[in-house]
Design a protein around this motif. Structure first.
Motif, PDB file in Angstrom:
ATOM      1  N   PHE A  76     -47.005  -3.000   4.810  1.00  0.00           N
ATOM      2  CA  PHE A  76     -47.615  -4.165   5.457  1.00  0.00           C
ATOM      3  C   PHE A  76     -47.847  -3.999   6.960  1.00  0.00           C
ATOM      4  O   PHE A  76     -48.391  -4.902   7.599  1.00  0.00           O
ATOM      5  N   GLY A  77     -47.381  -2.891   7.538  1.00  0.00           N
ATOM      6  CA  GLY A  77     -47.471  -2.735   8.994  1.00  0.00           C
ATOM      7  C   GLY A  77     -46.432  -3.546   9.738  1.00  0.00           C
ATOM      8  O   GLY A  77     -46.601  -3.844  10.922  1.00  0.00           O
ATOM      9  N   ARG A  90     -49.308  -4.534  12.322  1.00  0.00           N
ATOM     10  CA  ARG A  90     -50.581  -3.839  12.227  1.00  0.00           C
ATOM     11  C   ARG A  90     -51.003  -3.672  10.778  1.00  0.00           C
ATOM     12  O   ARG A  90     -50.206  -3.823   9.852  1.00  0.00           O
ATOM     13  N   ALA A  91     -52.255  -3.334  10.580  1.00  0.00           N
ATOM     14  CA  ALA A  91     -52.748  -3.093   9.229  1.00  0.00           C
ATOM     15  C   ALA A  91     -52.107  -1.828   8.675  1.00  0.00           C
ATOM     16  O   ALA A  91     -51.958  -0.836   9.381  1.00  0.00           O
ATOM     17  N   SER A  92     -51.728  -1.856   7.388  1.00  0.00           N
ATOM     18  CA  SER A  92     -51.047  -0.698   6.802  1.00  0.00           C
ATOM     19  C   SER A  92     -51.957   0.519   6.745  1.00  0.00           C
ATOM     20  O   SER A  92     -51.492   1.654   6.823  1.00  0.00           O
ATOM     21  N   CYS A 121     -43.005  -9.807   5.538  1.00  0.00           N
ATOM     22  CA  CYS A 121     -42.519 -10.658   6.614  1.00  0.00           C
ATOM     23  C   CYS A 121     -43.209 -10.265   7.927  1.00  0.00           C
ATOM     24  O   CYS A 121     -43.983  -9.300   7.967  1.00  0.00           O
ATOM     25  N   ASP A 122     -42.921 -11.000   8.971  1.00  0.00           N
ATOM     26  CA  ASP A 122     -43.492 -10.684  10.286  1.00  0.00           C
ATOM     27  C   ASP A 122     -42.706  -9.591  10.994  1.00  0.00           C
ATOM     28  O   ASP A 122     -43.263  -8.844  11.801  1.00  0.00           O
ATOM     29  N   LYS A 168     -51.162   4.347   8.027  1.00  0.00           N
ATOM     30  CA  LYS A 168     -51.365   5.550   7.218  1.00  0.00           C
ATOM     31  C   LYS A 168     -52.128   6.603   8.023  1.00  0.00           C
ATOM     32  O   LYS A 168     -51.782   7.790   8.019  1.00  0.00           O
ATOM     33  N   THR A 169     -53.163   6.170   8.736  1.00  0.00           N
ATOM     34  CA  THR A 169     -53.945   7.092   9.557  1.00  0.00           C
ATOM     35  C   THR A 169     -53.063   7.734  10.632  1.00  0.00           C
ATOM     36  O   THR A 169     -53.123   8.941  10.874  1.00  0.00           O
TER      37      THR A 169
END
Length: 509
Positions: free
Chosen positions: A217-218, A496-498, A195-196, A502-503
């Protein structure tokens, strides 16, 4: 037409299967917010067959996770896993895998709970790794394994000894492990919808599915704080009869999860200003906090004629789920105070009186002991609450903890003055022009205030006018809805990108 914002709304023991103020709030949100559609993630004690509420077309899916059923949640319903993956997880979960991959993570969690001065970002990293583990391995096989029990007993016992607690028995340890098992069950449901926004309705263990969506999913997180989870948890624990070991475990684990909830939330929406000091105390960034008061449809909740059969009877109305937090025992004692002065008074209490049968039995016993069976009556749950307040000359709320209770502003909107305990955000809605604020657990003061309203027609009429006007000025439905539509619009772009998340998480080590 613009695409609607997709929201995963995460509840615990409330909407859409149980009533109460949070459910009223959630139903209003799902029905009225025009720029969003919802997938409900409902955490319940037991498996529920059907929703209590009629769900609007804005609700696209319900994911139900029962925590305290005899079997596992996935024995009751499908969570989208292919059969081969479910079987594979069990087969891959060997004793060697548990020792090598899970025990270090479980140990991190326990040391965080019991340790001192731990940075909350470390707990975030631990939950991230727990999620990765349960993506591949079976929850039940892992958590009920011998290595996990041995690690738990070893680590927890070391802290128990250090706290000089001689009362922890084998039964205490067993119950404690059972609690941890149940609280963490959402980690077994790793296939959450994309979801958003994840919107969590309590700063407790329901943060877990929001964490999974964030890691996977971020997805950004909004937390709406009603009654402060950790405050209400502390009240319940301290009044319980649990031994020290179990109280200590519950408090420490709950405090850790509350801190993590505040840390991970991109926006913390409080239903009152009172909550802010608790949120900041447990690490919330004040810049994230926003107050959005609950709103009521003042065109629905409006003054009506008192029913004919009650017109000449002094009547007090309450809408409350019958359980400890509402302190109905104090309400009953206040009825006795009023009945001593006004023998014909009627207290009509609407709401679920079977939610906690033991507490209801205690209430009925007190009513009998005080000999007010003809004055105090449980009316059960009823539809059309907008008509119920108008049965009374006053309404009463005796809770020991609240967020921003709908019953107060609904009563005010109907032009019915309120006598309420000064807890949570009650005084932000109810002021001295609309009713009376009293200390919690003070039946004498509550009863005296009700007598004043019932005996002074001029005061009641003035407060009636003031109460409705205050709702129209500050607490209408349109103000509430616009505030949440704006909040969703501003939070959605934070996704954001997952791999970036992670980083960020592992950069702390």
């Amino acid at each position: 037409m613009s695409t609607k914002i997709k929201v995963m709304l995460i509840t615990e023991g409330t909407f859409p299967y149980n009533g109460g103020g949070v459910s009223t709030w959630a139903q209003t949100l799902c029905n009225e917010v025009s720029n969003a559609e919802f997938k409900l993630y409902a955490i319940n004690a037991n498996f529920e067959q059907k929703p209590k509420y009629h769900l609007s077309d804005n609700v696209k899916q319900i994911i139900q996770v029962p925590l305290w059923t005899p079997d596992e949640p996935y024995d009751y319903m499908s969570y989208g896993y292919a059969y081969y993956k479910t079987i594979g997880r069990k087969e891959w979960t060997s004793k060697q895998t548990i020792n090598q991959d899970f025990i270090p993570l479980f140990s991190e969690l326990l040391h965080f709970i019991y340790g001192e001065q731990n940075e909350i970002k470390n707990l975030d990293a631990t939950f991230y790794k727990l999620w990765l583990y349960f993506e591949d391995y079976d929850y039940k096989e892992t958590m009920r394994s011998e290595p996990v029990w041995e690690a738990y007993c070893t680590i927890v016992s070391s802290y128990v000894v250090s706290e000089n607690n001689p009362t922890a028995s084998l039964l205490d340890l067993t119950i404690g492990m059972r609690w941890i098992y149940r609280f963490l069950i959402p980690l077994a449901i790793t296939d959450v919808p994309e979801c958003d926004i994840s919107h969590v309705t309590i700063s407790g263990f329901p943060i877990i599915p929001a964490l999974i969506a964030n890691y996977k999913f971020g997805t950004p997180i909004i937390l709406t704080e009603h009654g402060v989870f950790i405050r209400e948890r502390l009240l319940a624990i301290n009044s319980s009869e649990y031994p020290f070991f179990l109280k200590n475990l519950l408090i420490r684990f709950s405090e850790a999860i509350a801190r993590l909830s505040y840390y991970k939330s991109d926006r913390i929406i409080s239903v009152n200003a009172f909550n802010k000091k608790w949120e900041v105390l447990y690490g919330a960034n004040p810049d994230k906090i926003q107050v959005i008061y609950n709103g009521v449809d003042h065109n629905l909740f409006k003054p009506l004629e008192k029913p004919e059969h009650l017109k000449n009877i002094p009547t007090v109305v309450a809408l409350a789920r019958i359980f400890e937090l509402k302190d109905v025992l104090t309400m009953i004692r206040s009825c006795k105070v009023v009945a001593n002065k006004i023998p014909e008074v009627q207290f009509l209490v609407y709401g679920d009186d079977q939610a906690v049968p033991e507490y209801t039995a205690e209430c009925l016993a007190l009513i009998k002991e005080l000999q007010i069976e003809s004055n105090f009556k449980f009316m059960g749950p009823k539809p059309n609450p907008h008509t119920l307040f108008c049965e009374g000359d006053a309404s009463v709320l005796t809770s020991i903890s609240e967020g921003f209770p709908y019953t107060v502003i609904e009563s005010m909107s109907c032009g019915i003055p309120v006598v309420a305990t000064d807890v949570g955000g009650v005084k932000e809605g109810l002021d001295e022009t609309c009713g009376f604020l009293c200390k919690p657990k003070d039946p004498e003061a509550i009863g005296t205030a009700l007598i004043s309203l019932l005996e002074n027609r001029e005061m009641k009429e003035t407060m009636s006018i003031n109460a409705r006007q205050r709702v129209i000025d500050y607490f209408t439905l349109d103000k509430f809805i616009k505030a949440y539509e704006d909040a969703y619009k501003t939070i959605k772009p934070l996704k954001r990108a997952s791999n970036l998340l992670k980083t960020e998480i592992f950069s702390i080590n």
